[in-house]
Motif scaffolding. Structure first.
Motif, PDB file in Angstrom:
ATOM      1  N   ASP A 187      14.725 -11.354  -3.652  1.00 38.10           N
ATOM      2  CA  ASP A 187      13.936 -10.405  -4.433  1.00 38.10           C
ATOM      3  C   ASP A 187      12.683 -11.092  -4.986  1.00 38.10           C
ATOM      4  N   PRO A 188      11.537 -10.851  -4.390  1.00 39.98           N
ATOM      5  CA  PRO A 188      11.228  -9.996  -3.255  1.00 39.98           C
ATOM      6  C   PRO A 188      11.835 -10.541  -1.948  1.00 39.98           C
ATOM      7  N   ASP A 201       4.855   0.553   5.470  1.00 35.41           N
ATOM      8  CA  ASP A 201       6.016   1.096   4.747  1.00 35.41           C
ATOM      9  C   ASP A 201       7.139   0.076   4.563  1.00 35.41           C
ATOM     10  N   ALA A 202       6.979  -1.076   5.170  1.00 32.31           N
ATOM     11  CA  ALA A 202       8.077  -2.066   5.126  1.00 32.31           C
ATOM     12  C   ALA A 202       8.228  -2.631   3.715  1.00 32.31           C
ATOM     13  N   ASN A 203       9.476  -2.806   3.285  1.00 36.94           N
ATOM     14  CA  ASN A 203       9.642  -3.384   1.942  1.00 36.94           C
ATOM     15  C   ASN A 203      10.113  -4.832   1.977  1.00 36.94           C
ATOM     16  N   ASP A 204      10.062  -5.424   3.160  1.00 37.89           N
ATOM     17  CA  ASP A 204      10.289  -6.871   3.239  1.00 37.89           C
ATOM     18  C   ASP A 204       8.980  -7.531   3.672  1.00 37.89           C
ATOM     19  N   PHE A 205       8.909  -8.836   3.445  1.00 42.87           N
ATOM     20  CA  PHE A 205       7.709  -9.586   3.816  1.00 42.87           C
ATOM     21  C   PHE A 205       8.061 -10.619   4.877  1.00 42.87           C
ATOM     22  N   ASN A 206       7.264 -10.641   5.953  1.00 47.29           N
ATOM     23  CA  ASN A 206       7.522 -11.620   7.016  1.00 47.29           C
ATOM     24  C   ASN A 206       6.375 -12.620   7.094  1.00 47.29           C
ATOM     25  N   ILE A 207       6.740 -13.876   7.040  1.00 47.55           N
ATOM     26  CA  ILE A 207       5.718 -14.920   7.124  1.00 47.55           C
ATOM     27  C   ILE A 207       5.953 -15.731   8.392  1.00 47.55           C
ATOM     28  N   MET A 208       4.882 -15.987   9.130  1.00 46.18           N
ATOM     29  CA  MET A 208       5.015 -16.900  10.266  1.00 46.18           C
ATOM     30  C   MET A 208       4.413 -18.242   9.861  1.00 46.18           C
ATOM     31  N   ILE A 209       5.142 -19.285  10.177  1.00 53.45           N
ATOM     32  CA  ILE A 209       4.698 -20.618   9.786  1.00 53.45           C
ATOM     33  C   ILE A 209       4.248 -21.359  11.038  1.00 53.45           C
ATOM     34  N   ILE A 210       3.012 -21.831  11.037  1.00 47.22           N
ATOM     35  CA  ILE A 210       2.458 -22.436  12.256  1.00 47.22           C
ATOM     36  C   ILE A 210       1.834 -23.806  11.940  1.00 47.22           C
ATOM     37  N   ASP A 257       3.388 -10.426   8.318  1.00 43.88           N
ATOM     38  CA  ASP A 257       2.460  -9.951   7.273  1.00 43.88           C
ATOM     39  C   ASP A 257       1.506 -11.043   6.806  1.00 43.88           C
ATOM     40  N   CYS A 258       1.879 -12.285   7.022  1.00 44.32           N
ATOM     41  CA  CYS A 258       1.068 -13.389   6.495  1.00 44.32           C
ATOM     42  C   CYS A 258       1.352 -14.625   7.350  1.00 44.32           C
ATOM     43  N   VAL A 259       0.323 -15.427   7.568  1.00 43.75           N
ATOM     44  CA  VAL A 259       0.505 -16.647   8.352  1.00 43.75           C
ATOM     45  C   VAL A 259       0.273 -17.854   7.449  1.00 43.75           C
ATOM     46  N   ILE A 260       1.241 -18.764   7.450  1.00 44.03           N
ATOM     47  CA  ILE A 260       1.049 -20.019   6.706  1.00 44.03           C
ATOM     48  C   ILE A 260       0.843 -21.126   7.729  1.00 44.03           C
ATOM     49  N   GLU A 261      -0.335 -21.732   7.674  1.00 50.12           N
ATOM     50  CA  GLU A 261      -0.629 -22.829   8.586  1.00 50.12           C
ATOM     51  C   GLU A 261      -0.375 -24.137   7.840  1.00 50.12           C
ATOM     52  N   THR A 318       1.797 -16.462  -4.084  1.00 54.06           N
ATOM     53  CA  THR A 318       0.453 -16.364  -3.482  1.00 54.06           C
ATOM     54  C   THR A 318       0.511 -15.479  -2.238  1.00 54.06           C
ATOM     55  N   ALA A 319       1.527 -15.707  -1.398  1.00 53.64           N
ATOM     56  CA  ALA A 319       1.658 -14.908  -0.167  1.00 53.64           C
ATOM     57  C   ALA A 319       1.856 -13.434  -0.518  1.00 53.64           C
ATOM     58  N   GLN A 320       2.688 -13.169  -1.513  1.00 56.24           N
ATOM     59  CA  GLN A 320       2.964 -11.779  -1.889  1.00 56.24           C
ATOM     60  C   GLN A 320       1.681 -11.089  -2.376  1.00 56.24           C
ATOM     61  N   HIS A 321       0.922 -11.808  -3.174  1.00 55.76           N
ATOM     62  CA  HIS A 321      -0.332 -11.272  -3.696  1.00 55.76           C
ATOM     63  C   HIS A 321      -1.294 -10.943  -2.539  1.00 55.76           C
ATOM     64  N   LEU A 322      -1.408 -11.871  -1.588  1.00 50.91           N
ATOM     65  CA  LEU A 322      -2.333 -11.652  -0.460  1.00 50.91           C
ATOM     66  C   LEU A 322      -1.869 -10.474   0.404  1.00 50.91           C
ATOM     67  N   ILE A 323      -0.563 -10.383   0.614  1.00 53.14           N
ATOM     68  CA  ILE A 323      -0.045  -9.298   1.464  1.00 53.14           C
ATOM     69  C   ILE A 323      -0.279  -7.945   0.774  1.00 53.14           C
ATOM     70  N   ASN A 324       0.000  -7.898  -0.524  1.00 51.82           N
ATOM     71  CA  ASN A 324      -0.191  -6.635  -1.259  1.00 51.82           C
ATOM     72  C   ASN A 324      -1.641  -6.184  -1.258  1.00 51.82           C
ATOM     73  N   ASN A 325      -2.553  -7.125  -1.123  1.00 52.06           N
ATOM     74  CA  ASN A 325      -3.972  -6.776  -1.098  1.00 52.06           C
ATOM     75  C   ASN A 325      -4.541  -6.666   0.314  1.00 52.06           C
ATOM     76  N   SER A 326      -3.658  -6.639   1.308  1.00 50.57           N
ATOM     77  CA  SER A 326      -4.158  -6.567   2.689  1.00 50.57           C
ATOM     78  C   SER A 326      -3.735  -5.247   3.317  1.00 50.57           C
ATOM     79  N   ASN A 327      -4.316  -4.965   4.464  1.00 54.42           N
ATOM     80  CA  ASN A 327      -3.927  -3.784   5.221  1.00 54.42           C
ATOM     81  C   ASN A 327      -2.744  -4.174   6.103  1.00 54.42           C
ATOM     82  N   ARG A 328      -1.583  -3.581   5.863  1.00 54.49           N
ATOM     83  CA  ARG A 328      -0.394  -4.024   6.619  1.00 54.49           C
ATOM     84  C   ARG A 328      -0.216  -3.226   7.911  1.00 54.49           C
ATOM     85  N   TYR A 329      -1.151  -2.359   8.223  1.00 51.94           N
ATOM     86  CA  TYR A 329      -1.129  -1.578   9.470  1.00 51.94           C
ATOM     87  C   TYR A 329       0.261  -0.991   9.744  1.00 51.94           C
ATOM     88  N   ASN A 330       0.866  -1.383  10.903  1.00 54.08           N
ATOM     89  CA  ASN A 330       2.157  -0.806  11.310  1.00 54.08           C
ATOM     90  C   ASN A 330       3.281  -1.097  10.322  1.00 54.08           C
TER      91      ASN A 330
END
Ligand SMILES: Nc1nc2c(ncn2[C@@H]2O[C@H](COP(=O)(O)OP(=O)(O)OP(=O)(O)O)[C@@H](O)[C@H]2O)c(=O)[nH]1
Ligand SMILES: [Mg+2]
Length: 322
Positions: A196-197, A141-150, A49-53, A126-138
């Motif tokens: 939680d979250p 409906d997910a109620n967990d948040f996945n972040i990839m760290i790169i 849902d979000c990428v942290i570089e 910050t990540a939660q705010h950005l994800i909630n304001n983005s289009n999560r596409y597929n």
């Protein structure tokens, strides 16, 4: 900081104005696990849902893998974390933000060695705010948040995952950390970092660009230990460090290594380190007698470690670009 040598003022103009590197190929490091890791990261993107570089604050402009922004981050919410902020002077934080604000909307500075760090405390909200304001596409409906760290190697990606996990879950380290680059070698399974979250993180191997175009950027990365030291050579790196310290008048090394004056000659610095710390090699000469010779390689390692620990000052290697 300006220094006085008997009757003579020492400033940056007293030293080399350019650094010449002979073997540019040495700055290239793209082992198999990086190509494989990049593929694994692209495959996992659908569930992210979000990428942290993460990047190193000492090189905020140099050496970021620009491909990430397009091939990995793409349209997902993206946060740039500039880690190891404890190793730079505070006065540069604002300058860095100003310089990068057109490229990155969300920049957070962190120090993974400090659990009370403000950036670490703010990151998930910050990540939660950005994800909630983005289009999560597929994943709408997910109620967990996945972040990839790169990020490139050794910038503190795994340390950040661990710091967040300790902060929000009060649980121990889940991802191995180490001072050498290339510790994380494949995309790890989801690591829970908050209940939680519900947040999960995917730690990934550090990935450099396959070709380092800019020689100085490559040398700065090597000073930050994102390339393996032996590829560039510790003495070349120490010499580049000396060039940088003199150019920007960071003369703390003079007293730290008990030198008489600043110098542009790396052999003077390394000889002094050997003398002061008794780092001598005992070798046989042609007459089969034992003689003592300064261990320059070890002295260069000592100089690099001192810089990396912040003992030579808090230094932004990109200061000339800000
Ligand atoms: N001073 C300082 N050191 C840090 C910080 N964060 C991490 N480190 C150190 O940086 C080194 C690399 O940390 P890792 O977390 O293994 O880095 P990584 O990006 O996961 O590295 P790879 O998996 O090799 O790509 C370790 O020695 C950490 O202790 C920080 O904020 N400040
Ligand atoms: Mg790692």
């Amino acid at each position: 900081m300006c220094m006085e040598r008997v009757g003579q003022k020492i400033s940056s103009s007293s030293f080399r104005s350019v650094f010449k590197i002979v073997d540019k190929e040495a700055l290239h490091w793209f082992p198999g696990h990086m190509g494989k890791g990049l593929k694994q990261m692209q495959q996992k993107l659908r569930s992210v849902d979000c990428v942290i570089e993460v990047h190193d604050s000492r090189v905020p402009l140099s050496g970021r893998n620009i491909d990430f922004k397009y091939t990995i981050a793409g349209i997902k919410p993206h946060i740039l974390v500039l880690n190891k902020v404890d190793l730079i002077q505070r006065k540069y934080i604002e300058k860095i933000e100003t310089k990068l604000k057109n490229e990155y909307e969300n920049i957070i500075f962190t120090n993974c060695k400090d659990q009370k760090c403000k950036g670490i405390s703010e990151l998930l909200s910050t990540a939660q705010h950005l994800i909630n304001n983005s289009n999560r596409y597929n994943r709408s409906d997910a109620n967990d948040f996945n972040i990839m760290i790169i990020g490139v190697p050794n910038v503190g990606k795994s340390s950040l995952v661990n710091a967040l996990r300790v902060k929000h879950l009060h649980k121990g380290h889940a991802s191995p950390v180490g001072a050498a680059p290339g510790i994380t070698r494949s995309v790890l399974n989801k690591i829970k970092i908050s209940e939680d979250p519900l947040f999960y993180m995917l730690d990934t191997p550090g990935i450099l660009t396959p070709t380092v175009q800019d020689t100085e950027a490559g040398l700065k990365l090597s000073l930050c230990a994102t390339l393996q030291d032996h590829l560039v050579g510790e003495t070349v790196m120490a010499d580049y460090l000396l060039y940088h310290l003199n150019k920007y008048e960071h003369f703390k090394y003079v007293s730290y290594f008990k030198l008489q004056n600043p110098t542009d000659d790396i052999l003077i610095v390394l000889s002094q380190i050997c003398r002061d710390r008794k780092k001598m090699l005992r070798i046989r000469n042609f007459e089969n007698e034992y003689i003592l010779k300064p261990d320059f390689d070890l002295a260069a390692k000592i100089m690099l470690t001192s810089f990396r620990n912040g003992d030579l000052g808090r230094i932004v290697l990109d200061e000339g670009l800000l």
